[in-house]
Design an enzyme around this catalytic site. Structure first.
Site, PDB file in Angstrom:
ATOM      1  N   LYS A  33      -4.129 -20.236   2.205  1.00 24.47           N
ATOM      2  CA  LYS A  33      -3.597 -21.377   1.455  1.00 24.47           C
ATOM      3  C   LYS A  33      -3.890 -22.714   2.153  1.00 24.47           C
ATOM      4  O   LYS A  33      -4.228 -23.689   1.487  1.00 24.47           O
ATOM      5  CB  LYS A  33      -2.099 -21.224   1.241  1.00 24.47           C
ATOM      6  CG  LYS A  33      -1.245 -21.353   2.484  1.00 24.47           C
ATOM      7  CD  LYS A  33       0.233 -21.292   2.177  1.00 24.47           C
ATOM      8  CE  LYS A  33       1.062 -21.438   3.433  1.00 24.47           C
ATOM      9  NZ  LYS A  33       0.869 -22.713   4.121  1.00 24.47           N
ATOM     10  N   THR A  34      -3.756 -22.763   3.482  1.00 15.02           N
ATOM     11  CA  THR A  34      -4.005 -24.019   4.192  1.00 15.02           C
ATOM     12  C   THR A  34      -5.464 -24.429   4.051  1.00 15.02           C
ATOM     13  O   THR A  34      -5.788 -25.610   3.908  1.00 15.02           O
ATOM     14  CB  THR A  34      -3.631 -23.879   5.682  1.00 15.02           C
ATOM     15  OG1 THR A  34      -2.277 -23.449   5.784  1.00 15.02           O
ATOM     16  CG2 THR A  34      -3.792 -25.210   6.405  1.00 15.02           C
ATOM     17  N   ASP A 220       2.390 -28.495   0.099  1.00 14.40           N
ATOM     18  CA  ASP A 220       2.279 -27.176   0.718  1.00 14.40           C
ATOM     19  C   ASP A 220       3.640 -26.469   0.649  1.00 14.40           C
ATOM     20  O   ASP A 220       4.682 -27.121   0.613  1.00 14.40           O
ATOM     21  CB  ASP A 220       1.851 -27.349   2.182  1.00 14.40           C
ATOM     22  CG  ASP A 220       1.493 -26.044   2.850  1.00 14.40           C
ATOM     23  OD1 ASP A 220       1.220 -25.064   2.145  1.00 14.40           O
ATOM     24  OD2 ASP A 220       1.484 -26.013   4.104  1.00 14.40           O
ATOM     25  N   GLU A 221       3.635 -25.141   0.652  1.00 15.31           N
ATOM     26  CA  GLU A 221       4.867 -24.330   0.642  1.00 15.31           C
ATOM     27  C   GLU A 221       5.822 -24.796  -0.468  1.00 15.31           C
ATOM     28  O   GLU A 221       7.015 -25.002  -0.255  1.00 15.31           O
ATOM     29  CB  GLU A 221       5.581 -24.417   2.002  1.00 15.31           C
ATOM     30  CG  GLU A 221       4.748 -23.988   3.187  1.00 15.31           C
ATOM     31  CD  GLU A 221       4.580 -22.477   3.306  1.00 15.31           C
ATOM     32  OE1 GLU A 221       4.914 -21.766   2.348  1.00 15.31           O
ATOM     33  OE2 GLU A 221       4.091 -22.018   4.350  1.00 15.31           O
ATOM     34  N   GLN A 251       7.431 -15.411  -1.254  1.00 13.04           N
ATOM     35  CA  GLN A 251       7.848 -15.750   0.103  1.00 13.04           C
ATOM     36  C   GLN A 251       8.916 -16.846   0.106  1.00 13.04           C
ATOM     37  O   GLN A 251       9.083 -17.556   1.094  1.00 13.04           O
ATOM     38  CB  GLN A 251       6.640 -16.183   0.938  1.00 13.04           C
ATOM     39  CG  GLN A 251       5.613 -15.071   1.120  1.00 13.04           C
ATOM     40  CD  GLN A 251       4.488 -15.464   2.058  1.00 13.04           C
ATOM     41  OE1 GLN A 251       4.669 -15.616   3.264  1.00 13.04           O
ATOM     42  NE2 GLN A 251       3.300 -15.658   1.500  1.00 13.04           N
ATOM     43  N   ARG A 601       3.357  -9.508   7.621  1.00 13.56           N
ATOM     44  CA  ARG A 601       3.000 -10.095   8.925  1.00 13.56           C
ATOM     45  C   ARG A 601       2.059  -9.160   9.691  1.00 13.56           C
ATOM     46  O   ARG A 601       1.415  -9.576  10.655  1.00 13.56           O
ATOM     47  CB  ARG A 601       4.234 -10.339   9.805  1.00 13.56           C
ATOM     48  CG  ARG A 601       5.311 -11.271   9.279  1.00 13.56           C
ATOM     49  CD  ARG A 601       4.787 -12.583   8.804  1.00 13.56           C
ATOM     50  NE  ARG A 601       4.543 -12.542   7.368  1.00 13.56           N
ATOM     51  CZ  ARG A 601       3.827 -13.434   6.715  1.00 13.56           C
ATOM     52  NH1 ARG A 601       3.246 -14.429   7.350  1.00 13.56           N
ATOM     53  NH2 ARG A 601       3.660 -13.343   5.403  1.00 13.56           N
TER      54      ARG A 601
END
Length: 740
Positions: A33-34, A220-221, A251, A601
């Site tokens: 995503k980044t 973002d997020e 998330q 993770r």
């Protein structure tokens, strides 16, 4: 001009070049995503000719903002992004307010109050309103005001909707606190989010100016945004509508901080013409790990459907660790770490151990130390170094050694007894004049020139200490600590605050109580208070991961978000622990998202562990295996012996399928009073207490007796209280009233 986009996959590339109108990128865990945000910024500047000053990028941490800027600079070459505004919501809005806040009655050189400054001003407001800290805890008030601001609920609306006592008092304080902030020309952190809204509503020309300036907005997020952040972003992007949000509803795990999952779920309701791109190709985890994550998250009703696929191989099955108690669970985790290091050449840094609550770290830390496995706690401090643990231990030290003045000074005003620094200084002088210890001075306070209220406070403190000293002569460590909590009401005070921080501290104290019970049960002949404190001293002196960066990482699942490890252990997978005390569908779905975060993770291997029994509030309890385990395809989960769950004999297989919210509630109700019997449930003719008796306690309120243990002076009763949960009390001190 678009050569640099060859690093992206097809969906990422399509999202980057979709520069006109609203866009939502649903970026699954490990899907890059980044990279999409930074490449899009670079593409706008390099290919579309957009001036950097016309781009606004918002994120949640300074670290994320710094990483984003670094990546953009790398793509464009240093200096090409000059004028680009990348930062956290708070930092960007603070910068905007410096330019315009004078228009709503503040000077531009306003102060920003941190949490301690905010508490001080709230305390002043409470004093002026004659609202005592005993009636409404300070942290509770601060939390209610903060949550209101994050939801853009101003004092008048908050007052109208206040439903209980705490909210009604907080509404009065909120109004005065708001006025006092303005008198101080100050904003708290939450004001940095809501003052822009106040500014835009009062001065639409400023909003118009900023809309012209920020032609492209990237967030973002997005699943972590609250109501205030959502409104500011929507207002700023209303003219050009080039709003680009990246996030993952699966998330969204911060509702307790005010995050509103509806913001991402309803994005297409806000922008009917929005393009949606789903990034589902995961570059982190094996196919088996992603299959497990997909299995579980698919159970949620409120979500945007997507299914992660792996860019890697299938990998090995997940391993289920089944232990008979939490210590056995921790020992098994340690054994698997040692085995994988020896046989597969993993470093300690390859391993992470996750747990749902901070209190669970205690037994894991103990076993890691005993096994000589280096570890480090992330997102918190080591169990024995937490303030509430050090406070409780200081009481125990002082009970054992009344000349321990350091422990005395730590506990004399905890919980608050209105014994301030001036009073303590006078106490020291009195002790020196008499040539006696500080505690002896407390006991002789009525012979000194102390105010009457101080004499009463000292006497109250001494009464508690003497009662505990007497109990320590013949009682177990567990009984002493349990009575300490009863006499001081420290856990109750933390529970009454009802903030995430205070509830975590409460859980830590209950874990210390469980530790004391375990110690007492396993050391019936030599389990003295001194031995118990010696164990704690040795544990707290342990230097975690000395002079090395090669250690096992221990953390809550919340702290793990955004990280990745080759091997992950998800521990404590039991009903009421993970998922944690969930009774509402929305709560259960967030717990499921949290489990999804934990699983995703892992890069190579996942271990899932649960215990058949676990100490809770100082009592051993039977546990039920978490529903999340049964929601995973049994053909990809194996036992420690290597047998797939799908190949187990039918009677040994885990229950299939997840539960509906109704089924979950029924399941929890059926086991609410199940415990590991330390003795047969007994009736007490003398006290009139037995299982099912309705009682009332002066501090804890109404409750129902679960069981009665022992007889005479050592008789204890376990009660589930309507407002404060389960507690075990010494009958002779509890002053319970039986309700007819």
């Amino acid at each position: 001009m678009t050569d640099f986009l060859h690093d992206l996959n097809e969906v990422q590339r399509n999202a980057v070049v979709a520069t006109a109108g609203p866009v939502m990128v649903l970026a699954g865990a490990g899907s890059g995503k980044t990279r999409v945000i930074t490449y899009r910024i670079a593409y706008l500047i390099k290919n579309e000719g957009i001036a950097p000053r016309n781009i606004l990028a918002l994120t949640f941490t300074n670290k994320a903002a710094g990483e984003m800027r670094h990546r953009v600079d790398t793509l464009l070459h240093q200096g090409s992004s000059r004028g680009l505004l990348i930062g956290t919501f708070h930092s960007v809005f603070a910068r905007l307010l410096r330019d315009y806040i004078n228009l709503i009655g503040y000077d531009r050189n306003f102060s920003i109050f941190d949490s301690d400054d905010s508490k001080s001003l709230i305390r002043q407001s409470m004093a002026e309103l004659n609202i005592s800290l005993d009636s409404v805890p300070l942290n509770t008030v601060q939390g209610l005001i903060s949550r209101a601001k994050n939801s853009f609920i101003l004092p008048a609306e908050f007052h109208r909707n206040a439903s209980d006592y705490n909210q009604q008092k907080a509404s009065q304080i909120y109004e005065l606190y708001t006025r006092k902030l303005k008198e101080n020309n100050a904003l708290d952190f939450d004001d940095l989010l809501i003052k822009p809204l106040e500014l835009f509503n009062a001065h639409p020309e400023i909003l118009s100016e900023l809309q012209d300036s920020f032609r492209y907005i990237m967030i973002d997020e997005y699943q972590d945004t609250n109501r205030a952040q959502y409104l500011v972003a929507k207002m700023l992007g209303a003219r050009h509508r080039n709003i680009f949000v990246v996030g993952d509803d699966a998330q969204s795990i911060y509702s307790w901080r005010g995050a509103d999952i509806s913001n991402i779920l309803n994005f297409q309701d806000d922008y009917h013409d929005a393009l949606t791109f789903k990034l589902v190709e995961n570059y982190r985890s094996t196919g088996t790990i992603l299959k497990a994550a997909n299995n579980v998250i698919s159970r949620n009703q409120r979500q945007i459907k997507k299914e992660l696929i792996s860019h890697r191989n299938e990998g090995e099955p997940l391993t289920l660790i089944e232990a008979y108690n939490e210590r056995n669970e921790a020992e098994k985790v340690g054994e698997h770490i040692r085995t994988m290091r020896l046989k597969q050449d993993f470093e300690y840094r390859s391993f992470a151990i996750f747990y749902r609550t901070n209190a669970q770290s205690r037994v894991l830390e103990d076993v890691m130390r005993q096994s000589k496995i280096p570890y480090k706690i992330f997102g918190s401090v080591s169990f024995y170094k937490r303030k509430e643990i050090k406070d409780a231990v200081a009481y125990l030290r002082f009970i054992l050694n009344e000349r321990d003045s350091e422990s005395l000074l730590r506990i004399i005003n905890f919980p608050p007894r209105k014994i301030g620094d001036v009073s303590i200084a006078r106490l020291k002088e009195f002790a020196e004049e008499k040539g006696i210890s500080l505690y002896e001075a407390i006991q002789l306070a009525d012979e000194g020139s102390f105010q009457a209220r101080l004499v009463v406070a000292f006497r109250s403190f001494s009464t508690v200490i003497e009662a505990l000293k007497e109990l320590a002569q013949s009682g177990t460590v567990y009984e002493v600590l349990s009575e300490l909590f009863n006499l001081t009401s420290i856990p109750l005070l933390l529970q009454t605050e009802n903030t995430p921080e205070s509830l975590a501290r409460h859980e830590n104290l209950q874990e210390l109580l469980s530790m004391a019970r375990d110690f007492s049960d396993h050391n019936p002949d030599n389990g003295s208070l001194g031995d118990f404190l010696e164990n704690i001293s040795l544990a707290s002196d342990y230097e975690e991961a000395q002079d090395s960066d090669n250690y096992v990482s221990l953390m809550t699942v919340h702290a793990a978000k955004g990280l990745e490890f080759p091997v992950v252990f998800v521990t404590g997978l039991e009903e009421r622990l993970f998922p944690l005390h969930c009774y509402e569908p929305a709560e259960l779905e967030e717990e499921r998202r949290l489990f999804y975060v934990a699983v995703t993770r892992a890069q190579e291997k996942i271990f899932l562990s649960w215990s058949q029994s676990r100490y809770q509030y100082g009592q051993p309890h039977y546990c039920l295996k978490s529903m999340f385990i049964s929601e995973i395809d049994a053909s990809i989960v194996q036992t420690e012996g290597g047998v797939l769950l799908s190949d187990r004999p039918e009677k040994e297989k885990p229950a299939g399928g997840g539960l509906s919210s109704r089924g979950y509630q029924q399941k929890m109700a059926s086991v609410s009073s199940v415990s590991v019997a330390s003795g047969e449930q007994s009736k007490s003719a003398k006290s009139g207490l037995r299982a099912g008796t309705m009682v009332h306690h002066a501090l804890f309120g109404p409750g129902t007796v679960l069981d009665v243990q022992g007889t005479g002076a050592k008789q204890k009763v376990r009660i589930t209280f309507r407002n404060t949960g389960e507690k075990t009390l010494m009958v002779q001190y509890a002053n319970l009233k039986i309700q007819s």
